[in-house]
Write an enzyme that holds these catalytic residues in place. Structure first.
Site: not given
Ligand code: PLP
Length: 409
Positions: A123, A200, A203, A226, A363
């Protein structure tokens, strides 16, 4: 009690609403998830009964608010198995957390000749902070080559790892492909050459148990919104010995130890990174979201997502002229295109049926380049979606395919 999706859905007020006169079918969970009543209630409770600032009031109300805010930090600590709550920094989201690592650790520790490894699967929030650090420090940004399927693997990471590697900055779960990266093994690789690993996990947390001690990553970032929590709130986890020697990147109230005319000193982590009034309501909402997710259970979350995904993929395969880019993904994301139809046009067809999907570059422009696509359609399932949602999605997909074939061919 076993998993009952209809009971779960009753806890999400928005699922009782309609869109264009049709029941709402929300399949954009990769962008943000819906919020259960328990999360909204926890935030309301703070605003309606406990509004006050934290860490500063010498009165009961402020002390109650501080307990709620710091209680949320302890919940996050336990949720991700950090060693101490001081390793949990509240931010305004994953983006701010990822930037904090790059701006603070990256700018102060890298120099020309050092290498940063990232990937085309990132991302922009994971990749751009390090592109900037490379530009200002003279360090070199290198890409881990993706497999043919589009995955980051240990072998491919090894192929670009050198003694000069100082940072590996990668995602745990891709927001376009839904693949899970072998983070634990890559942490070991990073440490074998004295590099750090920043993950990251925006998700990942919505779908899987994350144990930062087991992974042994150095930093890990995620967003509350999220995973059923509020917008404007995120977390940076960092190993305490790293956090406590990092410079703050924002200066202001509550992060200082002593302020002098010329120099000042900072509190220890996490407070040195939480300048100003922090995300009080957001953190409290995140705490409630953690309780909610733990009550549903990750095993149920994953089972429901994968059941829906499997059914959707089987139905999509019966429609001619669809390209699915991530058939083997382990999470509830399907990225695809209908041959000859722009993803935004497909999104309008879904919208008219009350179905929310994402269309665009997500993104992740380097990945779009890698896929040789200007954009894709992304349907992302979560545990409150149903087989009826999948059927509605498949019917709209067929409808879109037929409509645009008639128009253009
Ligand atoms: N990383 C990934 C993989 C994402 O999917 C997202 C959001 O879409 C982010 C980072 C940024 O999260 P936020 O916009 O909540 O800061």
């Amino acid at each position: 009690m076993g998993f009952d999706v209809h009971h779960i859905r009753e806890q999400f007020p928005i699922l009782k609403t309609t869109m264009h006169g049709k029941p709402l079918v929300y399949l954009d969970n990769g962008a943000t998830t819906l919020k259960p009543k328990a999360v909204v209630d926890a935030i309301d409770h703070y605003y309606e009964e406990k509004t006050s600032n934290v860490h500063r009031g010498a009165y009961q109300l402020s002390s109650d608010a501080t307990d709620l805010y710091e209680g949320a930090r302890v919940k996050v600590r336990d949720f991700i198995n950090a060693r101490t709550e001081n390793e949990v920094v509240f931010t305004k989201g994953a983006t701010q957390a990822l930037n904090l690592v790059a701006q603070s650790w990256g700018i102060h520790n890298l120099k020309a000749g050092d290498e940063i490894l990232c990937s085309e699967l990132e991302h922009h929030s994971s990749f751009l902070p390090w592109q900037y650090v490379a530009r200002v420090t003279g360090a070199t940004l290198k890409f881990i080559p993706l497999t043919e399927e589009g995955r980051i693997t240990v072998e491919n990471t090894k192929s670009v790892l050198t003694e000069n590697t100082k940072v590996i900055a990668i995602n745990y779960v891709s927001n376009v492909m839904g693949y899970i990266a072998p983070i634990k093994e890559i942490a070991a690789l990073a440490h074998s050459v004295g590099a750090i690993l920043t993950v990251d996990a925006a998700q990942a947390l919505p779908h899987m148990k994350v144990d930062v001690q087991d992974l042994d990553c150095d930093f890990l970032s995620f967003s509350a919104h999220k995973m059923c929590g509020p917008t404007g709130t995120g977390v940076l986890y960092g190993k305490l010995d790293l956090l406590n020697v990092m410079e703050p990147i924002e200066f202001g109230g509550e992060m200082i130890d002593l302020v002098g005319d010329v120099t000042s000193t900072w509190k220890d982590a996490p407070y040195r990174f939480e300048a100003g009034t922090p995300v009080i309501a957001g953190a409290i909402g995140l705490g409630a979201a953690i309780d909610f997710i733990e009550t549903v259970g990750y095993e149920n979350i994953v089972a429901q997502e994968l059941k829906l995904r499997q059914h959707a993929i089987a139905g999509m395969k019966e429609i001619d002229g669809l390209t699915i880019f991530n058939e083997g993904a382990e999470t509830g994301i399907i990225s695809f295109n209908v041959d000859g139809v722009h993803p935004h046009d497909m999104a309008s067809i879904y919208d008219a049926e009350g179905i929310c999907v994402r269309a665009g570059h997500h993104c992740a422009q380097p990945l779009m380049k890698w896929l040789c696509q200007p954009a894709t359609v992304r349907a992302s399932f979560y545990f409150y979606n149903t087989m009826e949602d999948v059927e509605a999605f498949l019917a709209a997909t067929r409808q879109g395919k037929e409509f645009f074939s008639d128009v253009f061919f």
